[in-house]
Design a protein around this motif. Structure first.
Motif, PDB file in Angstrom:
ATOM      1  N   ALA A 152     -21.430  18.397 -74.609  1.00 60.72           N
ATOM      2  CA  ALA A 152     -22.411  17.297 -75.430  1.00 60.72           C
ATOM      3  C   ALA A 152     -22.442  16.224 -74.425  1.00 60.72           C
ATOM      4  O   ALA A 152     -23.324  15.440 -74.596  1.00 60.72           O
ATOM      5  N   ARG A 154     -22.295  16.294 -71.073  1.00 60.91           N
ATOM      6  CA  ARG A 154     -23.244  16.403 -70.318  1.00 60.91           C
ATOM      7  C   ARG A 154     -24.588  16.327 -70.681  1.00 60.91           C
ATOM      8  O   ARG A 154     -25.339  15.469 -70.231  1.00 60.91           O
ATOM      9  N   ALA A 155     -24.760  16.861 -72.161  1.00 59.03           N
ATOM     10  CA  ALA A 155     -25.954  16.703 -72.601  1.00 59.03           C
ATOM     11  C   ALA A 155     -26.668  15.512 -72.840  1.00 59.03           C
ATOM     12  O   ALA A 155     -27.712  15.055 -72.434  1.00 59.03           O
ATOM     13  N   VAL A 203     -27.589  14.004 -69.521  1.00 57.70           N
ATOM     14  CA  VAL A 203     -29.154  14.608 -68.969  1.00 57.70           C
ATOM     15  C   VAL A 203     -30.130  14.221 -69.664  1.00 57.70           C
ATOM     16  O   VAL A 203     -31.125  13.858 -69.375  1.00 57.70           O
ATOM     17  N   ASN A 204     -29.858  14.174 -71.143  1.00 56.53           N
ATOM     18  CA  ASN A 204     -31.247  13.616 -71.967  1.00 56.53           C
ATOM     19  C   ASN A 204     -30.499  13.306 -73.205  1.00 56.53           C
ATOM     20  O   ASN A 204     -30.172  13.803 -74.105  1.00 56.53           O
ATOM     21  N   LEU A 222     -32.061  11.527 -75.703  1.00 59.43           N
ATOM     22  CA  LEU A 222     -32.815  11.809 -76.976  1.00 59.43           C
ATOM     23  C   LEU A 222     -32.639  13.258 -77.340  1.00 59.43           C
ATOM     24  O   LEU A 222     -32.327  13.591 -78.615  1.00 59.43           O
ATOM     25  N   GLY A 223     -32.648  14.096 -76.579  1.00 62.95           N
ATOM     26  CA  GLY A 223     -32.198  15.516 -76.863  1.00 62.95           C
ATOM     27  C   GLY A 223     -31.039  15.484 -77.583  1.00 62.95           C
ATOM     28  O   GLY A 223     -30.842  16.443 -78.316  1.00 62.95           O
ATOM     29  N   ALA A 224     -29.975  14.853 -77.002  1.00 61.15           N
ATOM     30  CA  ALA A 224     -28.674  15.072 -77.435  1.00 61.15           C
ATOM     31  C   ALA A 224     -28.877  14.662 -79.064  1.00 61.15           C
ATOM     32  O   ALA A 224     -28.008  15.142 -79.768  1.00 61.15           O
ATOM     33  N   ASP A 238     -37.159  16.650 -67.434  1.00 55.54           N
ATOM     34  CA  ASP A 238     -36.364  16.686 -68.821  1.00 55.54           C
ATOM     35  C   ASP A 238     -35.491  18.066 -68.403  1.00 55.54           C
ATOM     36  O   ASP A 238     -35.735  18.722 -67.299  1.00 55.54           O
ATOM     37  N   GLU A 251     -37.361  17.815 -74.706  1.00 57.26           N
ATOM     38  CA  GLU A 251     -36.128  17.085 -74.520  1.00 57.26           C
ATOM     39  C   GLU A 251     -35.153  18.258 -74.470  1.00 57.26           C
ATOM     40  O   GLU A 251     -33.974  18.142 -74.816  1.00 57.26           O
ATOM     41  N   LEU A 252     -35.494  19.174 -73.392  1.00 58.24           N
ATOM     42  CA  LEU A 252     -34.190  20.102 -73.145  1.00 58.24           C
ATOM     43  C   LEU A 252     -33.411  19.456 -72.397  1.00 58.24           C
ATOM     44  O   LEU A 252     -33.588  18.479 -71.665  1.00 58.24           O
ATOM     45  N   PHE A 253     -31.974  20.195 -72.176  1.00 56.23           N
ATOM     46  CA  PHE A 253     -31.212  19.588 -71.298  1.00 56.23           C
ATOM     47  C   PHE A 253     -31.471  20.490 -69.724  1.00 56.23           C
ATOM     48  O   PHE A 253     -30.721  21.344 -69.680  1.00 56.23           O
ATOM     49  N   GLY A 254     -32.283  19.842 -68.949  1.00 53.20           N
ATOM     50  CA  GLY A 254     -32.943  20.665 -67.955  1.00 53.20           C
ATOM     51  C   GLY A 254     -31.813  21.044 -66.785  1.00 53.20           C
ATOM     52  O   GLY A 254     -31.826  22.195 -66.263  1.00 53.20           O
ATOM     53  N   MET A 275     -28.785  22.030 -67.387  1.00 54.24           N
ATOM     54  CA  MET A 275     -27.799  23.007 -68.080  1.00 54.24           C
ATOM     55  C   MET A 275     -28.291  24.270 -68.484  1.00 54.24           C
ATOM     56  O   MET A 275     -29.714  24.581 -68.461  1.00 54.24           O
ATOM     57  N   LEU A 330     -25.506  23.920 -77.638  1.00 56.25           N
ATOM     58  CA  LEU A 330     -25.594  22.698 -78.245  1.00 56.25           C
ATOM     59  C   LEU A 330     -26.351  22.647 -79.491  1.00 56.25           C
ATOM     60  O   LEU A 330     -26.140  21.550 -80.238  1.00 56.25           O
ATOM     61  N   PHE A 370     -24.409  22.174 -82.542  1.00 56.68           N
ATOM     62  CA  PHE A 370     -23.296  21.263 -82.324  1.00 56.68           C
ATOM     63  C   PHE A 370     -22.429  20.907 -83.632  1.00 56.68           C
ATOM     64  O   PHE A 370     -21.383  20.766 -83.679  1.00 56.68           O
ATOM     65  N   ARG A 386     -33.022  26.243 -79.792  1.00 56.45           N
ATOM     66  CA  ARG A 386     -32.163  25.271 -79.938  1.00 56.45           C
ATOM     67  C   ARG A 386     -32.274  24.658 -81.271  1.00 56.45           C
ATOM     68  O   ARG A 386     -31.185  24.591 -81.926  1.00 56.45           O
TER      69      ARG A 386
END
Lengths: 344, 236
Positions: free
Chosen positions: A224, A226-227, A230-231, A233-235, A344, B88-91, B93, B101, B104, B148
């Motif tokens: 989480a 890391r997420a 990385v992003n 908004l995505g998190a 992204d 809005e993916l975690f590119g 990862m 995730l 979560f 997701r």
């Protein structure tokens, strides 16, 4: 210069480099997750080292009291935001985390400090006093600014750094202190005299790196974090709370800084303001790693330690200038290579 | 009380001085698919973002008859989930980590169960489990975004342009999956430019134009409205 001096310089550089590596990793970690440039890092190092030095004398350091004050401020802030929900669970959590935890630590230190415990336990106590400060510093200074720009967060960091520096002067005084080595032994390796303390530094550095690797690769909370890096908004969209990742990052960074302080305290005299320069060298390593790469930061930190130790031999007056001068070519290089596209 | 799952009342959203939503109201029943159609720039995406709390809005949002929580994260915890237009993916990862995730806020047992179901439904993602999300094709990325979102076990899925930039066959696949979701009790608020395809699977439709609701009605009626067909669906 002959080979003996060179090996001494290399050993010295490696030891300092290992500490800079830890601090650099903490800076990258905090920046990636919260976009905060963690300037007060150095104060956590100094607090850790000075707390250990005072514990060595069997006295009760002032930092647990400081922790109580931080906790109390965090409690009041949480109480203020609590008015929106009035949920009993939140109140209990607030009391336990912001008042209960520091009180428990304070009580434990009061009881344990005069007991003349083994040095490892003293180091552990010092770290557990300083680490929760990361949580409260985040709650007090940074969490209300979660959506602010990097520049605002940087200015906040400067403010937190100055405040903690002042508190350090009040609580520890202007004299430098040196902690007792965690382990007294030493052995010779060829022409080299290796102290147990430096071996301990290498081991802890490797241990923390491996620990961080497992945390980020194998645990959901680590992923989480890391997420979030990385992003953002995505998190948020998967329900990862900014507060959670932010406070985790700060507690980790404060823990790493406190451990660095405990490791560094016995090999050099630490003043209330020594931490800043040490933290800055970790910051140099983090910049060399582009503020994003853990492995490059670690390698760069060793390099910074080496450059520093050789510079102090050949041009000791210009030692700091040479170390901080390393940033300039890297910044030019990074700005040339920067490709400003969104992904992204 | 009608027992609506989501009730938007008089929603206004402004970006700086420019107001883009001028008091939109929308309501949807549990277990239904509602679609919001309209031209580019009508405010459809803004409406979804406002419902999810990604952009600030004024007006009333009731979820399950109660005022919706403030933060995005709390809305996810309450069972809402947005699949945004940009995914809005975690590119950097792996596909596996992205899916993990998504759950979560769920327990490990729930995550394992849902993950199994999702890999059955999206075998393509199971194949590419170890790959980085940033290396996937457009259709796979959309599937991953959907997977997701489903990992959070939502009651209300907010889908923003799931067909954007995808080949027609993949669009059909994705819309079929969306239609199937209803049978598992998931309600869907679907924003689409591809109005014809959206109305085919939806129960109810809202036509939004320049930040206001212009027409509402059962999807079947909107789909055969000649005036609407001409201006928004394209004739033929």
């Amino acid at each position: 210069m002959d080979a003996t001096i060179a090996t001494f310089l290399i050993q010295d550089g490696l030891t300092n480099g290992a500490i800079y590596a830890l601090l650099g990793l903490a800076i990258v970690l905090v920046f990636a997750v919260t976009r905060v440039i963690f300037i007060p890092q150095g104060e956590f190092v100094a607090y850790g080292a000075l707390t250990l030095a005072i514990l060595d004398t069997g006295q009760v350091p002032a930092t647990p009291k400081l922790l109580l004050c931080f906790g109390a401020v965090a409690f009041l802030l949480d109480l203020w935001s609590w008015r929106r929900s009035f949920a009993m669970r939140d109140l209990v959590k607030n009391i336990a985390l912001n008042l209960g935890l520091p009180l428990a630590i304070y009580g434990a230190v009061l009881y344990l400090a005069p007991l003349q415990l083994p040095s490892f336990i003293r180091a552990l106590i010092a770290v557990s006093i300083i680490a929760p400060m990361g949580l409260y510093v985040y709650r007090i200074a940074y969490r209300p600014l979660a959506d602010a720009s990097v520049l605002v967060l940087l200015i906040t960091s400067v403010g937190v750094h100055l405040a903690m520096l002042g508190l350090g002067l009040i609580f520890f005084g202007p004299e430098g202190l040196r902690a007792a080595p965690l382990h007294d032994g030493s052995f010779t390796l060829g022409p080299l005299l290796v102290t147990a303390q430096s071996v301990l530094i290498y081991l802890m550095t490797i241990l923390i790196m491996v620990g961080l690797y497992f945390f980020f690769e194998k645990t959901l909370l680590g992923k989480a974090l890391r997420a979030t890096a990385v992003n953002r908004l995505g998190a948020q969209l998967v329900g990862v709370r900014t507060q959670l990742t932010g406070s985790t990052a700060f507690v980790l960074a404060a823990t790493i800084a406190a451990i660095s302080g405990v490791l560094l305290g016995p090999i050099t005299t630490i003043y209330y303001d020594t931490g800043f320069l040490i933290g800055l060298k970790g910051f140099v390593a983090a910049i060399l790693g582009g503020m994003g790469s853990f492995p490059i930061t670690a390698i760069a930190a060793i390099g910074v330690g080496m450059v520093e130790s050789f510079a102090s031999f050949f041009a000791s007056n210009y030692k700091e200038i040479i170390v901080f001068g390393l940033i300039v070519p890297v910044l030019i290089w990074l700005s040339l290579g920067a490709n400003h596209h969104e992904e992204d | 009380m009608t027992g609506s799952l989501l009730d938007l009342k008089n929603i206004h959203v402004s970006y700086g001085h420019a107001e883009v939503l001028h008091g939109i109201s929308l309501s949807m029943e549990p277990g239904s698919i509602v679609t919001v159609i309209g031209a580019n720039g009508a405010g459809k995406t803004t409406l979804l973002n406002a419902a999810m709390g990604v952009v600030p809005s004024t007006g009333t949002i009731l979820y399950d008859g109660k005022p919706v929580p403030r933060s995005v994260e709390a809305r996810v915890a309450a069972g809402m989930c947005l699949v945004p237009e940009k995914r809005e993916l975690f590119g950097s990862m792996s596909v596996e980590d992205n899916i993990e995730l998504g759950g979560f806020l769920r327990t490990a047992a729930e995550r394992n169960e849902t993950r199994g179901e999702l890999y059955d439904r999206f075998p393509r993602l199971a194949e590419r489990r170890k790959q980085l999300a940033g290396t996937l094709s457009g259709g796979e990325r959309q599937m991953l975004a959907l997977a997701r979102a489903l990992m959070s076990r939502p009651r209300l899925l907010l889908l923003d342009e799931p067909s954007l930039g995808l080949a027609p066959k993949i669009v059909a696949d994705i819309l079929r999956i969306v239609a199937e979701l209803r049978t598992t009790g998931v309600s869907v608020l679907l924003v689409e430019q591809n109005a014809r395809a959206a109305l085919e699977i939806a129960d109810f439709g809202y036509l939004v134009e320049l930040g206001e609701v212009k027409r509402t009605g059962p999807a079947g009626e909107l789909a055969v409205d000649p005036a609407l067909m001409e201006s928004y669906l394209g004739v033929g």
